[in-house]
Design a protein around this motif. Structure first.
Motif, PDB file in Angstrom:
ATOM      1  N   ALA A  44       0.836  -1.197   0.000  1.00 61.40           N
ATOM      2  CA  ALA A  44       0.000   0.000   0.000  1.00 61.40           C
ATOM      3  C   ALA A  44       0.868   1.244   0.000  1.00 61.40           C
ATOM      4  O   ALA A  44       1.778   1.390   0.821  1.00 61.40           O
ATOM      5  CB  ALA A  44      -0.916   0.000   1.219  1.00 61.40           C
ATOM      6  N   LEU A  45       0.587   2.141  -0.930  1.00 61.45           N
ATOM      7  CA  LEU A  45       1.307   3.403  -1.020  1.00 61.45           C
ATOM      8  C   LEU A  45       0.312   4.557  -1.003  1.00 61.45           C
ATOM      9  O   LEU A  45      -0.856   4.400  -1.368  1.00 61.45           O
ATOM     10  CB  LEU A  45       2.130   3.462  -2.308  1.00 61.45           C
ATOM     11  CG  LEU A  45       3.266   2.449  -2.477  1.00 61.45           C
ATOM     12  CD1 LEU A  45       3.861   2.560  -3.869  1.00 61.45           C
ATOM     13  CD2 LEU A  45       4.336   2.680  -1.420  1.00 61.45           C
TER      14      LEU A  45
ATOM     15  N   ILE B  78      -4.069  17.448 -11.806  1.00 59.20           N
ATOM     16  CA  ILE B  78      -3.641  16.709 -10.618  1.00 59.20           C
ATOM     17  C   ILE B  78      -4.615  15.570 -10.327  1.00 59.20           C
ATOM     18  O   ILE B  78      -4.193  14.451  -9.987  1.00 59.20           O
ATOM     19  CB  ILE B  78      -3.513  17.642  -9.401  1.00 59.20           C
ATOM     20  CG1 ILE B  78      -2.318  18.578  -9.563  1.00 59.20           C
ATOM     21  CG2 ILE B  78      -3.353  16.829  -8.106  1.00 59.20           C
ATOM     22  CD1 ILE B  78      -2.187  19.607  -8.456  1.00 59.20           C
ATOM     23  N   SER B  79      -5.905  15.836 -10.466  1.00 60.05           N
ATOM     24  CA  SER B  79      -6.903  14.784 -10.232  1.00 60.05           C
ATOM     25  C   SER B  79      -6.704  13.619 -11.197  1.00 60.05           C
ATOM     26  O   SER B  79      -6.817  12.448 -10.803  1.00 60.05           O
ATOM     27  CB  SER B  79      -8.314  15.353 -10.381  1.00 60.05           C
ATOM     28  OG  SER B  79      -8.601  16.292  -9.369  1.00 60.05           O
ATOM     29  N   GLU B  80      -6.405  13.922 -12.441  1.00 58.71           N
ATOM     30  CA  GLU B  80      -6.142  12.860 -13.415  1.00 58.71           C
ATOM     31  C   GLU B  80      -4.875  12.088 -13.048  1.00 58.71           C
ATOM     32  O   GLU B  80      -4.798  10.864 -13.228  1.00 58.71           O
ATOM     33  CB  GLU B  80      -6.038  13.460 -14.815  1.00 58.71           C
ATOM     34  CG  GLU B  80      -7.365  14.011 -15.321  1.00 58.71           C
ATOM     35  CD  GLU B  80      -7.287  14.615 -16.707  1.00 58.71           C
ATOM     36  OE1 GLU B  80      -6.217  14.513 -17.365  1.00 58.71           O
ATOM     37  OE2 GLU B  80      -8.300  15.183 -17.174  1.00 58.71           O
TER      38      GLU B  80
ATOM     39  N   GLU C 100      -3.896   5.717  -8.646  1.00 59.43           N
ATOM     40  CA  GLU C 100      -4.796   4.740  -8.016  1.00 59.43           C
ATOM     41  C   GLU C 100      -4.792   3.423  -8.788  1.00 59.43           C
ATOM     42  O   GLU C 100      -4.965   2.350  -8.195  1.00 59.43           O
ATOM     43  CB  GLU C 100      -6.204   5.324  -7.937  1.00 59.43           C
ATOM     44  CG  GLU C 100      -7.149   4.493  -7.080  1.00 59.43           C
ATOM     45  CD  GLU C 100      -8.469   5.194  -6.825  1.00 59.43           C
ATOM     46  OE1 GLU C 100      -9.310   4.608  -6.113  1.00 59.43           O
ATOM     47  OE2 GLU C 100      -8.664   6.311  -7.323  1.00 59.43           O
ATOM     48  N   ARG C 101      -4.596   3.471 -10.092  1.00 58.41           N
ATOM     49  CA  ARG C 101      -4.521   2.256 -10.898  1.00 58.41           C
ATOM     50  C   ARG C 101      -3.332   1.390 -10.501  1.00 58.41           C
ATOM     51  O   ARG C 101      -3.309   0.187 -10.759  1.00 58.41           O
ATOM     52  CB  ARG C 101      -4.408   2.610 -12.380  1.00 58.41           C
ATOM     53  CG  ARG C 101      -5.628   3.288 -12.965  1.00 58.41           C
ATOM     54  CD  ARG C 101      -5.439   3.567 -14.435  1.00 58.41           C
ATOM     55  NE  ARG C 101      -5.146   2.338 -15.163  1.00 58.41           N
ATOM     56  CZ  ARG C 101      -4.565   2.295 -16.355  1.00 58.41           C
ATOM     57  NH1 ARG C 101      -4.204   3.409 -16.956  1.00 58.41           N
ATOM     58  NH2 ARG C 101      -4.354   1.141 -16.954  1.00 58.41           N
ATOM     59  N   HIS C 102      -2.340   2.011  -9.840  1.00 63.44           N
ATOM     60  CA  HIS C 102      -1.154   1.284  -9.388  1.00 63.44           C
ATOM     61  C   HIS C 102      -1.189   1.040  -7.881  1.00 63.44           C
ATOM     62  O   HIS C 102      -0.152   0.777  -7.263  1.00 63.44           O
ATOM     63  CB  HIS C 102       0.104   2.061  -9.776  1.00 63.44           C
ATOM     64  CG  HIS C 102       0.265   2.233 -11.262  1.00 63.44           C
ATOM     65  ND1 HIS C 102       0.800   1.245 -12.069  1.00 63.44           N
ATOM     66  CD2 HIS C 102      -0.067   3.266 -12.085  1.00 63.44           C
ATOM     67  CE1 HIS C 102       0.802   1.675 -13.327  1.00 63.44           C
ATOM     68  NE2 HIS C 102       0.283   2.882 -13.365  1.00 63.44           N
ATOM     69  N   GLY C 103      -2.370   1.127  -7.300  1.00 62.64           N
ATOM     70  CA  GLY C 103      -2.527   0.833  -5.885  1.00 62.64           C
ATOM     71  C   GLY C 103      -2.133   1.960  -4.953  1.00 62.64           C
ATOM     72  O   GLY C 103      -1.907   1.727  -3.764  1.00 62.64           O
TER      73      GLY C 103
ATOM     74  N   ALA D 234       2.627   8.553 -13.261  1.00 64.58           N
ATOM     75  CA  ALA D 234       2.064   7.709 -12.203  1.00 64.58           C
ATOM     76  C   ALA D 234       2.761   6.360 -12.136  1.00 64.58           C
ATOM     77  O   ALA D 234       3.120   5.882 -11.046  1.00 64.58           O
ATOM     78  CB  ALA D 234       0.565   7.521 -12.435  1.00 64.58           C
ATOM     79  N   ARG D 235       2.958   5.747 -13.287  1.00 64.67           N
ATOM     80  CA  ARG D 235       3.584   4.433 -13.335  1.00 64.67           C
ATOM     81  C   ARG D 235       4.991   4.470 -12.746  1.00 64.67           C
ATOM     82  O   ARG D 235       5.372   3.626 -11.927  1.00 64.67           O
ATOM     83  CB  ARG D 235       3.618   3.954 -14.785  1.00 64.67           C
ATOM     84  CG  ARG D 235       4.238   2.578 -14.984  1.00 64.67           C
ATOM     85  CD  ARG D 235       4.050   2.102 -16.419  1.00 64.67           C
ATOM     86  NE  ARG D 235       4.580   3.061 -17.398  1.00 64.67           N
ATOM     87  CZ  ARG D 235       3.823   3.798 -18.210  1.00 64.67           C
ATOM     88  NH1 ARG D 235       2.500   3.709 -18.175  1.00 64.67           N
ATOM     89  NH2 ARG D 235       4.379   4.641 -19.070  1.00 64.67           N
ATOM     90  N   ASN D 236       5.777   5.469 -13.139  1.00 62.72           N
ATOM     91  CA  ASN D 236       7.163   5.534 -12.687  1.00 62.72           C
ATOM     92  C   ASN D 236       7.280   5.964 -11.237  1.00 62.72           C
ATOM     93  O   ASN D 236       8.161   5.479 -10.507  1.00 62.72           O
ATOM     94  CB  ASN D 236       7.961   6.469 -13.595  1.00 62.72           C
ATOM     95  CG  ASN D 236       8.101   5.924 -15.004  1.00 62.72           C
ATOM     96  OD1 ASN D 236       7.824   4.759 -15.252  1.00 62.72           O
ATOM     97  ND2 ASN D 236       8.517   6.770 -15.931  1.00 62.72           N
TER      98      ASN D 236
END
Length: 203
Positions: A2-3, A25-27, A33-36, A183-185
Motif C-alpha cells: 500500500a502506497l 492533478i486529479s487525473e 490509483e490504478r497502481h494501488g 504515475a507508473r514511474n
C-alpha cells in the motif's frame, strides 16, 4: 504494498474556484490509483502558509499540518499553473518552506524527505511548462525527494488564445500518456524505495 500520495495544487484560486491545475492533478491521482496508490490533493491557497524557511513560522502558520501530510505520504505531487512563464507565487512559497528539510534529519541521519518520490504537474494557456518542471525538479531534489524518469505531466494551450485546460471536453491523448507515465514511474520507484531504503548517512 500500500502506497499513498499527497498533492499540493498551487493555483492562485482558493476553493471552490475552478482550477485547470486541479483537473490535471486529479487525473494524475486517478492514474496513481490504478497502481494501488491512494491519494489526495489540497490547494495551498486555502491555507495560511506564512513566509519563511523554517518548518513552523509561529502562531497562525498552517504549514506544519501540510508538512506532516507530505512526510506521511510516499509520493509527493507538486502542481503549478503557468504565470508569465513561471510557476505561481504560491508554489514558490511552498518551495521556500520545503527548504527547511535541508536542516532536518531522520533517525538514520538522512534528510527527513529521503525515501519519498516526487512528481510535477504544470498547466497553463501560455508557454513555460518546461521551465517550471526544470525548476521544481531541481528544488525538490535539493531538499531530498527522489525524481523518477518522466515524472512530469503538463498542458499548455496554443499561444494567444483563451482556452484553459479545465475547459477541454477531453484530455488530449499525449497528455494522458504523460500522466500515465508519471504515475507508473512514481509508483514503481516508491515501491523500490520502500523495499530498499537509502543507506544511513555518516555522521
Amino acid at each position: 504494498m500500500a502506497l499513498t500520495a499527497f498533492a499540493i495544487n498551487c493555483t492562485l484560486k482558493p476553493a471552490p474556484g475552478e482550477s485547470s491545475c486541479e483537473r490535471l492533478i486529479s487525473e494524475t491521482l486517478a492514474e496513481l490509483e490504478r497502481h494501488g496508490v491512494s491519494g489526495e490533493q489540497i490547494r495551498a491557497a486555502d491555507f495560511n502558509i506564512k513566509p519563511g524557511v523554517t518548518s513552523d513560522e509561529g502562531e497562525g502558520d498552517e504549514w506544519p499540518y501540510i508538512r506532516q501530510r507530505i512526510l506521511d505520504a510516499d509520493i509527493f505531487i507538486l502542481g503549478s499553473p503557468v504565470w508569465l512563464g513561471h510557476h505561481s507565487s504560491i508554489c514558490q512559497r511552498v518551495l521556500e518552506r520545503l527548504d527547511a528539510f535541508l536542516g532536518e534529519k531522520d533517525d538514520h541521519g538522512r534528510l527527513v524527505s529521503y525515501g519519498r518520490v516526487a512528481g510535477v504537474v504544470a498547466v497553463g494557456n501560455e508557454d513555460g511548462a518546461h521551465h517550471i518542471v526544470a525548476e521544481l525538479f531541481q528544488g525538490l531534489n535539493d531538499v531530498g525527494f527522489t525524481i523518477p524518469a518522466s515524472a512530469c505531466t503538463y498542458w499548455v494551450g496554443e499561444a494567444m488564445q483563451p482556452t484553459d485546460f479545465k475547459d477541454l471536453e477531453q484530455t488530449p491523448k499525449n497528455i494522458q500518456s504523460a500522466t500515465a507515465g508519471l504515475a507508473r514511474n512514481c509508483a514503481h520507484l516508491a515501491k523500490l524505495l520502500k523495499q530498499a531504503p537509502y543507506p544511513d548517512q555518516e555522521s
